[in-house]
Enzyme design. Structure first.
Site, mmCIF file in Angstrom:
data_model
loop_
_atom_site.group_PDB
_atom_site.id
_atom_site.type_symbol
_atom_site.label_atom_id
_atom_site.label_comp_id
_atom_site.label_asym_id
_atom_site.label_seq_id
_atom_site.Cartn_x
_atom_site.Cartn_y
_atom_site.Cartn_z
ATOM 1 N N ARG A 51 0.819 -1.210 0.000
ATOM 2 C CA ARG A 51 0.000 0.000 0.000
ATOM 3 C C ARG A 51 0.862 1.272 0.000
ATOM 4 N NH1 ARG A 51 -4.872 -0.700 1.552
ATOM 5 N NH2 ARG A 51 -4.130 -2.596 2.547
ATOM 6 N N THR A 52 1.814 1.326 0.891
ATOM 7 C CA THR A 52 2.642 2.535 0.996
ATOM 8 C C THR A 52 3.501 2.708 -0.261
ATOM 9 O OG1 THR A 52 2.719 2.222 3.384
ATOM 10 C CG2 THR A 52 4.318 3.732 2.458
ATOM 11 N N LYS A 80 22.999 -9.601 0.293
ATOM 12 C CA LYS A 80 24.418 -9.976 0.139
ATOM 13 C C LYS A 80 25.270 -9.367 1.240
ATOM 14 C CE LYS A 80 23.736 -9.884 -4.859
ATOM 15 N NZ LYS A 80 23.875 -9.003 -6.017
ATOM 16 N N ARG A 101 11.637 2.170 3.186
ATOM 17 C CA ARG A 101 11.007 1.454 4.303
ATOM 18 C C ARG A 101 11.976 0.366 4.754
ATOM 19 N NH1 ARG A 101 5.414 1.054 5.260
ATOM 20 N NH2 ARG A 101 4.943 -0.353 6.957
ATOM 21 N N HIS A 129 6.491 6.637 11.039
ATOM 22 C CA HIS A 129 5.884 6.503 9.714
ATOM 23 C C HIS A 129 5.268 7.873 9.406
ATOM 24 C CE1 HIS A 129 4.202 4.911 6.206
ATOM 25 N NE2 HIS A 129 3.344 4.024 6.679
#
Lengths: 304, 138
Positions: A51-52, A80, A101, A129
């Site tokens: 969604r974000t 990695k 994020r 957020h």
């Protein structure tokens, strides 16, 4: 303003300016459709959040810009063993702005200290957020036409719910705000939020476990999901996940102009029979999220 | 029990009893080439028992470390057998690489070459929060 890492980075005036721009975008979409032509947004999602991520990508596309990025750590060099600092340095050569994020709290701050291009925190673990909070503020402004003189009910997981903590912090800066904090005792608001935000700013609040007790007084009812990923103990999650389910019956005494919000995704905490109620704002709220992100991208890229 | 007085150096006084060794280690006093005396459980009118550290050399002591470990400490500066300066340490506004963030979700748990930084956010209750995840120090 070079980055947005924490909602506290923004002054009330800067938030007002972003909301003003977002409202202008809503009214005049065409005017903004090529503002970011030739610019690229990198969406670096080290943990999935469809969604974000889509909201950021749609925001950049509607501004005429392009997007690139990845949607999980598995498809990045992190798998990695690459550090955040190195990843950010490299991506800075490919993109003009980065939305990031990350499951680790503070990762976007580390990125901002190393980056040559603006960083937007698109969520860091259970910490911040800020674009969700901006979304919430734009929603309240659009739906209630004010950000002051409001009684706001916050319901559900008030302990781990970062959206709730950020919203309390942001709304505490406006006049005559009262909070009704509705949660089971296991998910009560943390003491430090009460002490360092509510008490410090002389904000009036009450705590209750009964969602209907103060329903008739509320201007906003902000529902939250009990998030499985915030619990170390599965039994606690199972016991608490369906503690509150908002349905039509519980809204009998609510004001006619109540604004019901939810950061989404919703699971069981709002019954689908509420969706058709005009007071249900949560889907419109997701739409506002795109517009405030457009305003934020313009601001950080210094495009008028 | 007698310890010689010092001619030029520092006396760290009013250390909470049993905290002296922690300060000795934090200040890396074992790396000095001068005489250092650590006295533990000394009698004190004010504190009952206390620890004292005497350093027989004028060195730069990290006051932030001292303030963080025990903000009741008194520092005495001795020059040519005379007490020339006496002051209390305070809680530092910022501490760097003295303690690690205990939050397993904090970025400091995985990112290499990152300083461990804490800020004093509540002086009254001596609360320090991690710069990155803002979790309070336990």
């Amino acid at each position: 303003m070079k980055n947005l890492i924490d909602i506290k980075d923004l002054s009330v005036e800067e938030i007002d300016e972003l909301i003003l721009t977002a409202r202008d975008i809503i009214k005049n979409k065409e005017k903004y459709s090529e503002k970011c032509k030739g610019k690229k947004l990198a969406t670096l999602f080290f943990e999935p959040s469809t969604r974000t991520r889509l909201s950021f990508e749609a925001a950049m596309m509607e501004l005429g810009g392009n997007v690139l990025g990845f949607s999980s750590a598995d498809s990045s060099s992190t798998s990695k063993g690459e550090s955040i600092s190195d990843t950010i340095k490299v991506v800075g050569y490919y993109a003009d702005i980065i939305a990031m994020r990350h499951p680790k709290e503070g990762a976007p701050l580390v990125a901002s200290l190393k980056s040559d291009v603006p960083i937007i925190n698109a969520g860091d673990g259970g910490h911040n957020h800020p674009t969700q909070t901006l979304t919430d503020l734009l929603t309240i402004q659009c739906e209630k036409n004010r950000l002051d003189n409001l009684t706001i009910g916050l319901c559900g997981d008030l302990k781990f719910g970062r959206t709730v903590h950020s919203l309390i912090t942001a709304m505490s800066r406006y006049k005559n705000i009262k909070f009704v904090l509705i949660s089971p005792k296991e998910l009560n608001i943390p003491e430090y939020i009460k002490k360092e935000v509510l008490d410090k700013n002389n904000i009036e609040y009450v705590e209750t476990h009964n969602i209907e007790e103060y329903m008739s007084e509320l201007d906003i009812l902000y529902m939250t999901r009990v998030q499985k990923e915030r619990f170390f103990n599965e039994d606690d999650y199972v016991r608490l996940k369906d503690y509150y389910i908002l349905n039509k019956e519980k809204l009998v005494n609510a004001k006619n102009d109540l604004c019901i919000m939810h950061p989404l995704p919703r699971v069981n905490e709002i019954s689908t029979d509420v969706d058709d109620d005009e007071r249900a704002c949560y889907f419109r709220q997701a739409n506002y999220g795109k517009y405030i992100r457009m305003a934020l991208i313009l601001k950080l890229l210094d495009i008028n | 029990m007698n310890i010689d007085s010092i001619k030029n150096g520092i006396v760290i006084d009013h250390i909470k009893a049993k905290k002296g060794m922690e300060i000795y280690r934090a200040l890396k006093l074992d790396e000095l080439d001068c005489s250092v005396a650590l006295i533990t459980n000394a009698k004190s009118k004010k504190m009952g028992r206390k620890d004292i550290i005497k350093i027989d050399k004028a060195i730069d002591v990290n006051l932030d470390i001292l303030g963080f470990i025990d903000s009741n400490i008194t520092i005495n500066i001795v020059k040519e057998d005379n007490l020339t300066e006496k002051f209390h340490v305070e809680l530092p506004e910022k501490i760097v690489n003295l303690v690690k963030c205990q939050n397993p979700r904090c970025i400091t748990s995985i990112e290499k070459n990152l300083d461990q930084v804490f800020y004093l956010t509540d002086k009254e209750n001596s609360v320090y929060r991690c710069k990155y995840c803002e979790m309070s120090m336990k």
